[in-house]
Design a protein around this motif. Sequence first.
Motif, PDB file in Angstrom:
ATOM      1  N   LYS A  95      10.745  16.005  -4.178  1.00 43.37           N
ATOM      2  CA  LYS A  95       9.397  15.996  -3.618  1.00 43.37           C
ATOM      3  C   LYS A  95       9.480  15.741  -2.119  1.00 43.37           C
ATOM      4  O   LYS A  95      10.448  15.128  -1.649  1.00 43.37           O
ATOM      5  CB  LYS A  95       8.558  14.886  -4.262  1.00 43.37           C
ATOM      6  N   PRO A  96       8.476  16.162  -1.360  1.00 42.43           N
ATOM      7  CA  PRO A  96       8.436  15.788   0.059  1.00 42.43           C
ATOM      8  C   PRO A  96       8.380  14.266   0.181  1.00 42.43           C
ATOM      9  O   PRO A  96       7.646  13.602  -0.549  1.00 42.43           O
ATOM     10  CB  PRO A  96       7.149  16.434   0.571  1.00 42.43           C
ATOM     11  N   THR A  97       9.159  13.726   1.097  1.00 39.30           N
ATOM     12  CA  THR A  97       9.285  12.270   1.221  1.00 39.30           C
ATOM     13  C   THR A  97       8.532  11.762   2.439  1.00 39.30           C
ATOM     14  O   THR A  97       8.730  12.235   3.556  1.00 39.30           O
ATOM     15  CB  THR A  97      10.763  11.870   1.323  1.00 39.30           C
ATOM     16  N   ILE A  98       7.680  10.762   2.184  1.00 41.56           N
ATOM     17  CA  ILE A  98       6.893  10.143   3.242  1.00 41.56           C
ATOM     18  C   ILE A  98       7.372   8.712   3.451  1.00 41.56           C
ATOM     19  O   ILE A  98       7.502   7.944   2.496  1.00 41.56           O
ATOM     20  CB  ILE A  98       5.390  10.121   2.891  1.00 41.56           C
ATOM     21  N   ALA A  99       7.632   8.334   4.704  1.00 38.55           N
ATOM     22  CA  ALA A  99       7.972   6.961   5.056  1.00 38.55           C
ATOM     23  C   ALA A  99       6.716   6.224   5.475  1.00 38.55           C
ATOM     24  O   ALA A  99       5.886   6.764   6.233  1.00 38.55           O
ATOM     25  CB  ALA A  99       8.992   6.941   6.193  1.00 38.55           C
ATOM     26  N   LEU A 100       6.536   5.004   4.978  1.00 38.74           N
ATOM     27  CA  LEU A 100       5.410   4.158   5.358  1.00 38.74           C
ATOM     28  C   LEU A 100       5.949   2.819   5.842  1.00 38.74           C
ATOM     29  O   LEU A 100       7.014   2.370   5.402  1.00 38.74           O
ATOM     30  CB  LEU A 100       4.461   3.909   4.182  1.00 38.74           C
ATOM     31  N   THR A 101       5.207   2.150   6.725  1.00 38.62           N
ATOM     32  CA  THR A 101       5.590   0.827   7.203  1.00 38.62           C
ATOM     33  C   THR A 101       4.556  -0.195   6.770  1.00 38.62           C
ATOM     34  O   THR A 101       3.351   0.052   6.846  1.00 38.62           O
ATOM     35  CB  THR A 101       5.723   0.815   8.729  1.00 38.62           C
ATOM     36  N   MET A 102       5.038  -1.357   6.330  1.00 36.73           N
ATOM     37  CA  MET A 102       4.142  -2.351   5.743  1.00 36.73           C
ATOM     38  C   MET A 102       4.524  -3.762   6.174  1.00 36.73           C
ATOM     39  O   MET A 102       5.692  -4.063   6.419  1.00 36.73           O
ATOM     40  CB  MET A 102       4.188  -2.248   4.218  1.00 36.73           C
ATOM     41  N   PHE A 103       3.529  -4.614   6.242  1.00 38.25           N
ATOM     42  CA  PHE A 103       3.668  -6.048   6.439  1.00 38.25           C
ATOM     43  C   PHE A 103       2.798  -6.707   5.378  1.00 38.25           C
ATOM     44  O   PHE A 103       1.942  -6.034   4.778  1.00 38.25           O
ATOM     45  CB  PHE A 103       3.147  -6.413   7.847  1.00 38.25           C
ATOM     46  N   GLY A 104       2.968  -7.991   5.151  1.00 37.59           N
ATOM     47  CA  GLY A 104       2.103  -8.655   4.184  1.00 37.59           C
ATOM     48  C   GLY A 104       0.628  -8.471   4.516  1.00 37.59           C
ATOM     49  O   GLY A 104      -0.200  -8.247   3.618  1.00 37.59           O
ATOM     50  N   VAL A 105       0.303  -8.502   5.814  1.00 33.48           N
ATOM     51  CA  VAL A 105      -1.096  -8.427   6.228  1.00 33.48           C
ATOM     52  C   VAL A 105      -1.615  -7.001   6.325  1.00 33.48           C
ATOM     53  O   VAL A 105      -2.772  -6.779   6.705  1.00 33.48           O
ATOM     54  CB  VAL A 105      -1.298  -9.149   7.581  1.00 33.48           C
ATOM     55  N   THR A 106      -0.767  -6.008   5.988  1.00 33.99           N
ATOM     56  CA  THR A 106      -1.243  -4.612   5.907  1.00 33.99           C
ATOM     57  C   THR A 106      -1.008  -4.030   4.519  1.00 33.99           C
ATOM     58  O   THR A 106      -1.174  -2.829   4.307  1.00 33.99           O
ATOM     59  CB  THR A 106      -0.536  -3.717   6.952  1.00 33.99           C
ATOM     60  N   THR A 107      -0.616  -4.876   3.575  1.00 31.46           N
ATOM     61  CA  THR A 107      -0.256  -4.408   2.233  1.00 31.46           C
ATOM     62  C   THR A 107      -1.369  -3.650   1.523  1.00 31.46           C
ATOM     63  O   THR A 107      -1.105  -2.592   0.920  1.00 31.46           O
ATOM     64  CB  THR A 107       0.225  -5.594   1.379  1.00 31.46           C
ATOM     65  N   PRO A 108      -2.631  -4.120   1.517  1.00 33.85           N
ATOM     66  CA  PRO A 108      -3.673  -3.365   0.793  1.00 33.85           C
ATOM     67  C   PRO A 108      -3.807  -1.927   1.280  1.00 33.85           C
ATOM     68  O   PRO A 108      -3.954  -1.005   0.474  1.00 33.85           O
ATOM     69  CB  PRO A 108      -4.945  -4.180   1.057  1.00 33.85           C
ATOM     70  N   CYS A 109      -3.749  -1.728   2.591  1.00 29.68           N
ATOM     71  CA  CYS A 109      -3.853  -0.378   3.148  1.00 29.68           C
ATOM     72  C   CYS A 109      -2.686   0.484   2.685  1.00 29.68           C
ATOM     73  O   CYS A 109      -2.859   1.610   2.218  1.00 29.68           O
ATOM     74  CB  CYS A 109      -3.880  -0.452   4.671  1.00 29.68           C
ATOM     75  N   VAL A 110      -1.480  -0.040   2.802  1.00 25.68           N
ATOM     76  CA  VAL A 110      -0.291   0.738   2.459  1.00 25.68           C
ATOM     77  C   VAL A 110      -0.247   1.018   0.963  1.00 25.68           C
ATOM     78  O   VAL A 110       0.143   2.114   0.537  1.00 25.68           O
ATOM     79  CB  VAL A 110       0.982   0.014   2.937  1.00 25.68           C
ATOM     80  N   LYS A 111      -0.633   0.054   0.162  1.00 25.19           N
ATOM     81  CA  LYS A 111      -0.650   0.255  -1.292  1.00 25.19           C
ATOM     82  C   LYS A 111      -1.599   1.386  -1.671  1.00 25.19           C
ATOM     83  O   LYS A 111      -1.256   2.272  -2.459  1.00 25.19           O
ATOM     84  CB  LYS A 111      -1.059  -1.033  -1.996  1.00 25.19           C
ATOM     85  N   THR A 112      -2.796   1.385  -1.094  1.00 23.90           N
ATOM     86  CA  THR A 112      -3.759   2.452  -1.371  1.00 23.90           C
ATOM     87  C   THR A 112      -3.224   3.800  -0.901  1.00 23.90           C
ATOM     88  O   THR A 112      -3.329   4.808  -1.613  1.00 23.90           O
ATOM     89  CB  THR A 112      -5.100   2.147  -0.682  1.00 23.90           C
ATOM     90  N   ALA A 113      -2.655   3.810   0.303  1.00 19.29           N
ATOM     91  CA  ALA A 113      -2.109   5.060   0.850  1.00 19.29           C
ATOM     92  C   ALA A 113      -0.954   5.564  -0.003  1.00 19.29           C
ATOM     93  O   ALA A 113      -0.858   6.770  -0.296  1.00 19.29           O
ATOM     94  CB  ALA A 113      -1.655   4.833   2.287  1.00 19.29           C
ATOM     95  N   ARG A 114      -0.062   4.672  -0.391  1.00 20.20           N
ATOM     96  CA  ARG A 114       1.089   5.080  -1.206  1.00 20.20           C
ATOM     97  C   ARG A 114       0.630   5.692  -2.530  1.00 20.20           C
ATOM     98  O   ARG A 114       1.139   6.736  -2.955  1.00 20.20           O
ATOM     99  CB  ARG A 114       1.992   3.875  -1.470  1.00 20.20           C
ATOM    100  N   GLU A 115      -0.314   5.049  -3.178  1.00 16.42           N
ATOM    101  CA  GLU A 115      -0.791   5.561  -4.465  1.00 16.42           C
ATOM    102  C   GLU A 115      -1.438   6.933  -4.308  1.00 16.42           C
ATOM    103  O   GLU A 115      -1.241   7.825  -5.145  1.00 16.42           O
ATOM    104  CB  GLU A 115      -1.769   4.561  -5.092  1.00 16.42           C
ATOM    105  N   TRP A 116      -2.200   7.123  -3.237  1.00 11.07           N
ATOM    106  CA  TRP A 116      -2.840   8.430  -3.008  1.00 11.07           C
ATOM    107  C   TRP A 116      -1.774   9.496  -2.788  1.00 11.07           C
ATOM    108  O   TRP A 116      -1.852  10.580  -3.362  1.00 11.07           O
ATOM    109  CB  TRP A 116      -3.761   8.343  -1.790  1.00 11.07           C
ATOM    110  N   LEU A 117      -0.788   9.180  -1.961  1.00  6.86           N
ATOM    111  CA  LEU A 117       0.263  10.159  -1.671  1.00  6.86           C
ATOM    112  C   LEU A 117       1.051  10.517  -2.931  1.00  6.86           C
ATOM    113  O   LEU A 117       1.338  11.695  -3.177  1.00  6.86           O
ATOM    114  CB  LEU A 117       1.204   9.605  -0.597  1.00  6.86           C
ATOM    115  N   GLU A 118       1.373   9.530  -3.733  1.00 13.65           N
ATOM    116  CA  GLU A 118       2.133   9.809  -4.948  1.00 13.65           C
ATOM    117  C   GLU A 118       1.294  10.604  -5.951  1.00 13.65           C
ATOM    118  O   GLU A 118       1.823  11.486  -6.643  1.00 13.65           O
ATOM    119  CB  GLU A 118       2.642   8.508  -5.552  1.00 13.65           C
ATOM    120  N   ASP A 119      -0.002  10.309  -6.011  1.00 12.00           N
ATOM    121  CA  ASP A 119      -0.892  11.077  -6.892  1.00 12.00           C
ATOM    122  C   ASP A 119      -0.970  12.541  -6.469  1.00 12.00           C
ATOM    123  O   ASP A 119      -1.271  13.418  -7.290  1.00 12.00           O
ATOM    124  CB  ASP A 119      -2.300  10.480  -6.894  1.00 12.00           C
ATOM    125  N   HIS A 120      -0.708  12.810  -5.181  1.00 15.04           N
ATOM    126  CA  HIS A 120      -0.784  14.170  -4.660  1.00 15.04           C
ATOM    127  C   HIS A 120       0.600  14.824  -4.516  1.00 15.04           C
ATOM    128  O   HIS A 120       0.742  15.826  -3.801  1.00 15.04           O
ATOM    129  CB  HIS A 120      -1.527  14.180  -3.318  1.00 15.04           C
TER     130      HIS A 120
END
Length: 407
Positions: free
Chosen positions: A183-208
């Motif tokens: 699959k096409p691979t996407i890199a994301l960057t995360m910190f504890g204080v940005t986790t909700p955003c990254v989690k939502t983004a990761r799930e959307w990307l994987e769903d697509h």
Amino acid sequence: MSIVIVGTLDTKGEEIGFARDVIEAQGVDVHLVDVGVMGGPTVEPDTDARTVAEAGGEDLDALREAGDRGAAIEAMGAGAAEIVTDLHREGTLDGVLGLGGSGNTSVATAAMRALPVGVPKFVASTMASGDTEPYIGASDIALSYSVADIEGLNQLSRTIISNAALAVVGMSTNDPDIEVEEKPTIALTMFGVTTPCVKTAREWLEDHGYETIVFHATGTGGRAMEDLIEEGLIDGVLDVTTTEWADELVGGVLSAGPDRLEAAGNRGIPQVVSTGALDMVNFGPEESVPAEFEDRQFHVHNPQVTLMRTTREENVELGRIIAEKLNDATGPTAMVLPLDGVSALDEDGEVFREPDADEALFDSLRERLDTDVELLEVEAPLNDDEFARALTQKLHEYMQTAGSAPA
């Protein structure tokens, strides 16, 4: 199959020879790379020290005459890196083993860091219980504490060396035989204080239909991501958390270095970037914070991590730096601003909420970003689902245009 052992065969020949025998008893070939400069090898190498020194741009006799241990380690590390890279390119290296103290560990890990992620790398070292970042860097080296010094063979050292030798054999010969869909691979960057955003983004990307790799923005995490992008293993980047630049600018402990935010632009792959956690600089325990910052605003994240709020002036400079990096990009690039807070601590009612400082960052980016860099502004905090959707949809759009989106 061949395991390469990098070591000083003048001082650790007996121990390295034992490791070789353990590996060969498993039916695996061994290639010995001698990086010793003190004297002749006590075990016959496959690549001798003179060849290693020359690969590092030095003369072995000159290194011996100079008697500068630090310079010798640096030269032999550089030479060993060239040797193992060539062996890997030729298909005659399936794993690497190192044994020893600080000198052996420094040289062996310098060689290992030159190899791609995924190539088995194992070191049994006296330095494995402590600050290992200088040895590991952003690579996937496995370190095992040797308990006692690796000096002579005894009941303890034989066990430690045998385990290390068998570990690298197992890492090199194990084939899980699992079929994985490409699959096409996407890199994301995360910190504890940005986790909700990254989690939502990761799930959307994987769903697509994308595969995602999330990097913890702790300095080594950012460097690891940049390295993998340079190796061509990443197809697109969702750089939510650019906080490492705050540490690089101000002097925190989680800097990823001055090259952060360059790899994606250099390779021309799609990237969508944001300002995640640029409201903070990271330090260790409270007592470790430099005295020069005693009048600043702090938040104790946990006993080991103290966060310091960035100032308006620092945010102006961060905007300038990030804009310059993105302006140099050769591929599709967007900056997305979360107008209601750049981290969980910068939302309404939270300890780092300073709209003036955020606005200084945003204005600096607005003023300096070239028109080639798409600028999007979202009236939401970074961790809001609306903001995460804006990030992912923009990156998906870029991936489609580039022909890199899932079929």
